[in-house]
Design an enzyme around this catalytic site. Structure first.
Site, PDB file in Angstrom:
ATOM      1  NE  ARG A   1      -4.126  -1.733   0.097  1.00 27.68           N
ATOM      2  CZ  ARG A   1      -4.186  -2.724  -0.778  1.00 27.68           C
ATOM      3  NH1 ARG A   1      -3.200  -2.882  -1.645  1.00 27.68           N
ATOM      4  NH2 ARG A   1      -5.199  -3.563  -0.804  1.00 27.68           N
TER       5      ARG A   1
ATOM      6  CG  HIS B   1      -1.935  -0.894  -7.992  1.00 30.06           C
ATOM      7  ND1 HIS B   1      -2.605  -0.082  -7.108  1.00 30.06           N
ATOM      8  CD2 HIS B   1      -2.045  -2.156  -7.486  1.00 30.06           C
ATOM      9  CE1 HIS B   1      -3.110  -0.815  -6.119  1.00 30.06           C
ATOM     10  NE2 HIS B   1      -2.778  -2.078  -6.332  1.00 30.06           N
TER      11      HIS B   1
END
Length: 308
Positions: free
Chosen positions: A223, A271
């Site tokens: 994250r 990502h």
């Protein structure tokens, strides 16, 4: 008939409709899966946090919200959500994370970037064996444990840190606030696989980056908020951190003017480390609906206080 609302972006419907329906049949479930039920008729919500469903109060019959994402930080604070929330622990996503993390650990270990940069010059480099390259994984949940297992099988000495105590074969486990410093003390490569919670935000900051030996490398597929960006940039500039491979960020897509893009010691990936796989994720969703209908406990239920 069981009514399941598919509450995700419209483009996901084409990807998930067939695998979900097949998984329901395989589990002996008669499920009417749609995108447009009346709220009071819904038994389960197959959910993505970026969908249009944000107020759960009308879903008075709903037995559980079944998240399609591994991350739940965008929904745990929703005060209208009183139904059980189950996060996605997808074997396909886990395997893709293992492959991505292992690939980048080996990239650093074998100095592949250096070899590519010097490919027009004959400057041989012989890396140490894996047993001489300590790796630390911050986060020992399903993803962290799977990555730790893969790396130990390759011969890397692996340490791990988690908020609560864990005991894993061939992994030196640390936990709690007192365990972070020893977990990082000899790590040449650090992998971040923690959830995004108030307790884990900025876990790598100016102080904890200083716990690492000079020249350590970072890999963050977890994250974005786990890292204090300002502190990391300073550590990269000073040489305390030799390089960082970052797949997740506080703002995504990463703004074009962000310093990470141009920094010579940062690799940005968009990502892509791990994605929920419709085929395997659908089996997880179907199993939880089967459990709900059988009166059994759901799997992967989120602890709201812990945030995951």
């Amino acid at each position: 008939m069981i009514n399941a609302l598919f509450a995700a972006r419209p483009e996901r419907w084409e990807t998930y409709e067939a695998p979900l329906k097949a998984a329901f049949v395989a589990n002996g479930l008669k499920v009417d899966l749609r995108q447009d039920f009346a709220p009071e008729d819904v038994d389960y919500i197959v959910y993505a946090p970026n969908s249009g469903v944000q107020d759960f109060r009308p879903y008075t019959r709903c037995k559980a919200v079944l998240n399609l994402w591994a991350g739940v930080e965008k929904i745990t604070g929703n005060e209208t959500l009183t139904q059980p929330l189950c996060r996605m622990v997808d074997p396909g996503l886990t395997q893709s994370m293992v492959e991505w993390v292992t690939g980048h650990v080996l990239r650093y270990h074998l100095e592949i970037d250096r070899s590519v940069a010097l490919q027009d010059r004959w400057q041989p480099y012989v890396p140490p064996l894996a047993e001489e390259r300590p790796v630390t994984i911050l986060g020992l949940g399903a993803l962290g444990q799977a990555c730790a297992k893969a790396l130990t099988q390759l011969g890397f000495p692996v340490s791990g840190w988690s908020r609560t105590a864990k005991d894993l074969p061939d992994v030196t486990c640390h936990h709690g606030s007192d365990g972070l410093k020893p977990a990082l003390a000899d790590a040449q490569i650090v992998v971040l696989l923690l959830p995004d919670t108030p307790q884990t935000e900025n876990i790598l900051n100016a102080q904890s980056l200083g716990f690492l030996p000079q020249g350590a490398r970072l890999i963050n597929p977890g994250r974005g908020p786990l890292i204090d960006d300002t502190a990391l940039l300073a550590a990269l500039d000073s040489g305390q951190i030799a390089h960082a491979t970052l797949d997740v960020f506080r703002v995504e897509p990463l703004p074009h003017d962000h310093p990470y893009w141009a920094h010579p010691r940062v690799t940005v990936t968009p990502h892509i480390a791990a994605e929920t796989r419709p085929l395997t994720a659908s089996r997880v969703i179907a199993e939880n609906i089967r459990r709900g209908e059988a009166g059994e406990d759901f799997v992967h239920v989120v602890d709201r206080e812990r945030g995951y």
